[in-house]
Enzyme design. Structure first.
Site: not given
Ligand code: HPA
Length: 235
Positions: A20, A24, A43, A87, A90, A203, A216
């Site tokens: 995303g 990265r 962009r 993809r 995270s 997370d 990370r």
């Molecule tokens: N919500 C949506 N997308 C995410 C989250 C989350 O808590 N953590 C990492 N990507």
């Protein structure tokens, strides 16, 4: 050049890793690819092509959320002959079965997005990963602990106004929340190409645990290695 990617047709490799975050994308290119060349910075959404173990590979930023990702997927698959998109991103863990830094290979994606409801006029389509790619990623994960295969929830909201729905999704087998896989899988099916989402747990929605920036980066590397091995194995 396509509307949002400043590259010529042959500049993008058949295999694309798809984080995303454009920074990265740069990190992956600098860390893993040989002879990496920037082919777009339109962009600020960087895209690079280089080689990994002799295979041509591109890395392209997708931006956050399904509308942004869908723009790049449409152009990569429609205008650049890309065959495989993986993809690497995270996700937030939704169940105690997952710990931070674990990796999820998303076999399928639920969503609260209206994109497919509009596309299929109310019919519920089931966006799934390419089986061969998923299988190859699972093989590439052999010997690593904390790798899970299962459903993700591609939400349009990072800051949800309906957190109570998360538990219901968990009751029906959903492992983690992210924001992109559903649109990726749907468009790959439309173009008859391969796609997979490999996500690191950054997370935990219920324990509140988070990863540090260093963690990370390290776990991100593991995920990239799985994606490169799987993508080049499938061809
Ligand atoms: N919500 C949506 N997308 C995410 C989250 C989350 O808590 N953590 C990492 N990507």
């Amino acid at each position: 050049m396509s509307t949002h990617i400043g590259a010529e047709r042959g500049d993008v490799a058949p295999l694309v890793l798809f984080p995303g975050d454009p920074l990265r994308a740069r990190w992956i290119a600098e860390t893993y690819l040989e002879d990496a060349r920037l082919y777009t910075e339109v962009r600020g959404m960087y895209g690079y092509t280089g080689t990994w173990q002799g295979h041509r590979v591109s890395v392209q930023g997708s931006g956050m959320g399904q509308p942004s990702l869908a723009i790049y997927v449409n152009e990569l698959l429609g205008e650049y002959d890309v065959q495989t998109i993986i993809r690497v991103g995270s996700c937030g863990a939704m169940t105690e079965r997952l710990a931070v830094r674990d990796i999820v290979l998303a076999s399928g994606a639920c969503t609260d997005s209206s994109m497919n409801r509009i596309r299929f006029e109310g019919l519920d389509y089931a966006p799934v990963a390419d089986f061969d790619l998923l299988h190859a990623a699972h093989d590439a994960s052999a010997g690593r602990s904390g790798v899970h295969v299962g459903l993700v929830y591609s939400s349009d909201s990072f800051y949800s106004s309906r957190p109570e729905l998360a538990q219901r999704l968990v009751d029906y087998g959903v492992l983690a929340v992210e924001m992109e896989a559903s649109a990726l899988y749907t468009l790959a099916a439309k173009f008859r190409r391969r796609a997979l989402a490999v996500c690191t747990v950054s997370d935990h929605l219920f324990t509140g645990e988070e990863t540090t920036a260093l963690e990370r980066e390290q776990t991100f590397g593991e995920m990239v290695e799985i994606a490169l091995a799987a993508g080049t194995a499938v061809g």
